[in-house]
Scaffold this motif. Structure first.
Motif, PDB file in Angstrom:
ATOM      1  N   GLU A  22       8.652   6.883  14.042  1.00 55.76           N
ATOM      2  CA  GLU A  22       7.681   7.702  13.310  1.00 55.76           C
ATOM      3  C   GLU A  22       7.741   9.188  13.609  1.00 55.76           C
ATOM      4  O   GLU A  22       6.894   9.958  13.150  1.00 55.76           O
ATOM      5  CB  GLU A  22       6.250   7.195  13.517  1.00 55.76           C
ATOM      6  CG  GLU A  22       5.600   7.564  14.829  1.00 55.76           C
ATOM      7  CD  GLU A  22       4.232   6.923  14.995  1.00 55.76           C
ATOM      8  OE1 GLU A  22       3.308   7.650  15.389  1.00 55.76           O
ATOM      9  OE2 GLU A  22       4.100   5.717  14.735  1.00 55.76           O
TER      10      GLU A  22
ATOM     11  N   GLY B  38       7.372   0.275  10.713  1.00 59.06           N
ATOM     12  CA  GLY B  38       7.134   1.008  11.946  1.00 59.06           C
ATOM     13  C   GLY B  38       7.018   0.103  13.153  1.00 59.06           C
ATOM     14  O   GLY B  38       6.758  -1.097  13.044  1.00 59.06           O
TER      15      GLY B  38
ATOM     16  N   ASP C  97       4.413  14.024   6.621  1.00 56.42           N
ATOM     17  CA  ASP C  97       4.402  12.700   7.244  1.00 56.42           C
ATOM     18  C   ASP C  97       3.016  12.083   7.090  1.00 56.42           C
ATOM     19  O   ASP C  97       2.123  12.675   6.458  1.00 56.42           O
ATOM     20  CB  ASP C  97       4.831  12.768   8.710  1.00 56.42           C
ATOM     21  CG  ASP C  97       3.884  13.564   9.607  1.00 56.42           C
ATOM     22  OD1 ASP C  97       2.794  13.974   9.144  1.00 56.42           O
ATOM     23  OD2 ASP C  97       4.235  13.790  10.783  1.00 56.42           O
ATOM     24  N   GLN C  98       2.843  10.892   7.612  1.00 58.65           N
ATOM     25  CA  GLN C  98       1.565  10.180   7.525  1.00 58.65           C
ATOM     26  C   GLN C  98       1.001  10.264   6.104  1.00 58.65           C
ATOM     27  O   GLN C  98      -0.143  10.678   5.889  1.00 58.65           O
ATOM     28  CB  GLN C  98       0.569  10.745   8.540  1.00 58.65           C
ATOM     29  CG  GLN C  98       0.991  10.573   9.985  1.00 58.65           C
ATOM     30  CD  GLN C  98      -0.075  11.005  10.975  1.00 58.65           C
ATOM     31  OE1 GLN C  98      -1.275  10.973  10.692  1.00 58.65           O
ATOM     32  NE2 GLN C  98       0.344  11.405  12.157  1.00 58.65           N
TER      33      GLN C  98
ATOM     34  N   ASN D 163       5.686   3.252   8.232  1.00 57.41           N
ATOM     35  CA  ASN D 163       5.844   4.699   8.367  1.00 57.41           C
ATOM     36  C   ASN D 163       6.275   5.308   7.038  1.00 57.41           C
ATOM     37  O   ASN D 163       7.235   4.850   6.417  1.00 57.41           O
ATOM     38  CB  ASN D 163       6.885   5.027   9.431  1.00 57.41           C
ATOM     39  CG  ASN D 163       6.471   4.555  10.809  1.00 57.41           C
ATOM     40  OD1 ASN D 163       5.289   4.355  11.062  1.00 57.41           O
ATOM     41  ND2 ASN D 163       7.432   4.386  11.694  1.00 57.41           N
TER      42      ASN D 163
ATOM     43  N   ARG E 221       4.855   1.062  15.568  1.00 55.60           N
ATOM     44  CA  ARG E 221       3.565   1.387  16.168  1.00 55.60           C
ATOM     45  C   ARG E 221       2.510   0.335  15.840  1.00 55.60           C
ATOM     46  O   ARG E 221       2.244   0.024  14.685  1.00 55.60           O
ATOM     47  CB  ARG E 221       3.066   2.751  15.707  1.00 55.60           C
ATOM     48  CG  ARG E 221       1.726   3.152  16.348  1.00 55.60           C
ATOM     49  CD  ARG E 221       1.330   4.556  15.987  1.00 55.60           C
ATOM     50  NE  ARG E 221       2.253   5.529  16.523  1.00 55.60           N
ATOM     51  CZ  ARG E 221       2.204   6.008  17.770  1.00 55.60           C
ATOM     52  NH1 ARG E 221       1.269   5.579  18.594  1.00 55.60           N
ATOM     53  NH2 ARG E 221       3.074   6.894  18.176  1.00 55.60           N
TER      54      ARG E 221
ATOM     55  N   TYR F  15      -3.751   8.984  13.496  1.00 59.78           N
ATOM     56  CA  TYR F  15      -3.085   7.877  12.818  1.00 59.78           C
ATOM     57  C   TYR F  15      -3.622   7.747  11.399  1.00 59.78           C
ATOM     58  O   TYR F  15      -4.763   8.131  11.129  1.00 59.78           O
ATOM     59  CB  TYR F  15      -3.314   6.561  13.573  1.00 59.78           C
ATOM     60  CG  TYR F  15      -3.096   6.666  15.055  1.00 59.78           C
ATOM     61  CD1 TYR F  15      -1.824   6.888  15.566  1.00 59.78           C
ATOM     62  CD2 TYR F  15      -4.160   6.574  15.955  1.00 59.78           C
ATOM     63  CE1 TYR F  15      -1.616   7.008  16.932  1.00 59.78           C
ATOM     64  CE2 TYR F  15      -3.962   6.684  17.317  1.00 59.78           C
ATOM     65  CZ  TYR F  15      -2.690   6.908  17.804  1.00 59.78           C
ATOM     66  OH  TYR F  15      -2.480   7.032  19.150  1.00 59.78           O
TER      67      TYR F  15
ATOM     68  N   GLN G 106      10.094   5.262   3.280  1.00 58.15           N
ATOM     69  CA  GLN G 106       9.306   4.364   4.125  1.00 58.15           C
ATOM     70  C   GLN G 106      10.202   3.439   4.939  1.00 58.15           C
ATOM     71  O   GLN G 106      11.316   3.110   4.530  1.00 58.15           O
ATOM     72  CB  GLN G 106       8.363   3.511   3.266  1.00 58.15           C
ATOM     73  CG  GLN G 106       7.278   4.295   2.548  1.00 58.15           C
ATOM     74  CD  GLN G 106       6.362   3.396   1.760  1.00 58.15           C
ATOM     75  OE1 GLN G 106       6.803   2.626   0.909  1.00 58.15           O
ATOM     76  NE2 GLN G 106       5.078   3.486   2.032  1.00 58.15           N
TER      77      GLN G 106
END
Length: 521
Positions: free
Chosen positions: A510, A258, A235-236, A494, A260, A369, A255
């Motif tokens: 996420e 997101g 992830d990330q 994301n 966030r 993050y 993808q």
């Protein structure tokens, strides 16, 4: 609610082996606890979702669907009936009943030493009646159409395992007995969690017999582990690697837009002696400069959000001026992304009594993050140019989160996702006036307070009509952003990447979970 899918698979994938056994997930941020009520943070929620279930679950686009509650209905404007799923077993073989839900509601409201708990999701509940072992009637203080959405955040724990259990008992595995798709095998705090499939799970049988949540905080190391075949998904995905991975036939990129928002949160909890704030000689400043709206607006105006999104985030973020992205219910189109205006920032600082600015330490996690520390460094340069000489203190998330929740930072970089897909979540939990008794502001680490906004949110959450409620929520968003309750920066896109033979359903919330991964067909 409308949701925007940013991208689909970027590379063709080949069929997985016939017998999928183990999935290894390389994740960028650690879970800080196995106690599902201790800390409302995405990594904790992701881990808990393997072990525990909720009355109402949420899909990849955060839409609610039936979980431990087979169905629910509003009996009246303030009474809801939830019918529980029959035949559900805890991991130790005992029966799940309505009494476990009653115990959970009591426990989740007041977990000792929680840095940001779940009580706010239960704040509207007045009473809970057990009609029979599989039926609950929940009475709210006022009409509350979002109750099923609220309950989609509360993991249900057993009374028999949790009655005398502490958070440490969950972390040690003694109380980590759920009804989820996986059982806990082992837990190395901050490093690794291992699961095995729960073959008695009430839902669909999972594809993976075992799954491992392995923390790889370094971005380059995470990508390298995927390319080397040491992990099945990551992830990330580092923004610097997105284009390269998109062209690599050995992997696939997944993808989605997101929810966030990456933002900055100031400390409002002190009258003076704010940590990390001083004049240019290093002496304390009288008062709390962040309580002056002109200072908050100056800090916001000094930030070039387009540059952050394009250069620092390399296109993996979208500039924002509020806590919801466009296309989501209650996003307010009349609230713009703040303009980059250094001259206005200098003017506002002078009007606030700081013509020469001041010194500031910006605290940030460096492993939570995407590009978090890089973002903080870029902001520090922007603030320094308008007279606020800013230093960056970057910390591992495990240290940062605890210190931040204790209000040890004058200014911090944070990220919050309104995973309910509407505005009241953040308005109650992140910007609502901190009040333990009212279960408001559980994650309001800066202790911002606006009673007028609180009252407006309370009004909005009692309106049954979606259209009427959205009008009031638009006003909540406008009020909070004009008052600069937080300083929004951008929304993340994301991203996950998987090896050939594995596909992943990208999630707006996420969270990284084995249940979203499948052998590719």
């Amino acid at each position: 609610m409308r949701h925007t899918l940013i991208a689909l698979l970027a590379a063709a994938v080949l069929p997985a082996p016939a017998a999928a056994q183990t999935l290894i997930m390389g994740v960028g941020a650690p879970s800080t606890s196995l106690d599902p009520h201790f800390f409302n943070a995405a990594p904790n929620t992701a881990v808990a979702s393997h072990i525990f279930s909720r009355l109402v679950e949420r899909d990849a686009l955060v839409r609610p669907y039936s979980g431990l509650a087979e169905s629910w209905r509003a009996v009246s404007s303030t009474v809801w009936e939830f019918r529980l799923r029959p035949g559900v077993k805890w991991h130790d073989g005992r029966d799940f009943t309505a009494d476990d839900v009653v115990f959970t509601f009591s426990r989740a409201s007041n977990v000792p030493n929680s840095p940001g708990g779940f009580g706010g999701f239960l704040r509207m509940i007045k009473s809970v009646e057990v009609a029979d072992p599989l039926t609950l009637r929940i009475t709210t203080h006022a009409p509350h159409p979002l109750l099923p959405v609220d309950l989609s955040y509360i993991f249900i724990v057993s009374r028999h395992a949790g009655q005398a259990a502490s958070t440490e008992d969950y972390n040690a595995g003694r109380a980590a007995i759920g009804t989820g798709p996986y059982r806990l095998r082992s837990h190395m705090p901050g490093s690794r969690v291992e699961f095995e499939r729960n073959d008695a799970y009430w839902g669909p049988r999972e594809h993976w017999a075992r799954a491992t949540w392995s923390v790889i905080a370094n971005d380059s190391a995470r990508t390298a582990a995927l390319i080397a075949g040491d992990v099945d998904l990551i992830d990330q995905v580092p923004s610097s690697d997105v284009d390269r991975l998109r062209r690599d036939a050995r992997v696939a990129l997944h993808q989605v837009q997101g929810l966030r928002m990456i933002c900055l949160q100031a400390d409002f909890s002190r009258d003076d002696n704010v940590p990390g704030v001083s004049d240019h000689a290093g002496q304390p400043i009288a008062g709390n400069p962040f309580r002056d709206l002109r200072v908050r607006r100056a800090l916001s105006a000094a930030i070039d959000r387009e540059a952050l999104a394009e250069r620092v985030m390399e296109g993996s973020a979208v500039p924002s001026g509020q806590w919801l992205p466009p296309g989501v219910y209650s996003f307010n189109p009349a609230v713009p992304v703040p303009a980059f205006d250094p001259e206005a920032a200098r003017r506002l600082l002078a009007e606030a009594g700081f013509p020469e600015g001041f010194r500031l330490t910006l605290h940030t996690p460096n492993d939570r993050y995407p590009n978090d520390a890089r973002t903080a460094q870029a902001i520090a340069q922007m603030w320094t140019r308008v007279g606020i000489r800013t230093e960056v203190a970057a910390l591992p998330w495990a240290s940062f989160s605890g210190r931040s929740s204790r209000q040890e930072f004058g200014m911090r970089l944070s990220g919050w996702g309104s995973s309910t897909g509407e505005a009241s979540f953040a308005a109650i939990h992140i910007m609502g006036t901190y009040n333990r008794e009212q279960r408001r502001g559980a994650s309001n680490i800066g202790r911002y307070s606006n009673p007028a906004m609180d009252a407006l949110v309370d009004r909005a959450t009692t309106i049954l009509d979606d259209g009427e409620r959205e009008v009031v929520l638009h006003e909540v968003v406008r009020m909070a952003m004009e008052d600069v309750a937080v300083i929004p920066l951008f929304h993340l896109v994301n991203s996950w990447a998987t090896r050939r033979g594995v596909t992943y359903e990208a999630r707006m919330d996420e969270t990284t979970r084995a249940m979203a991964a499948r052998p590719a067909l």
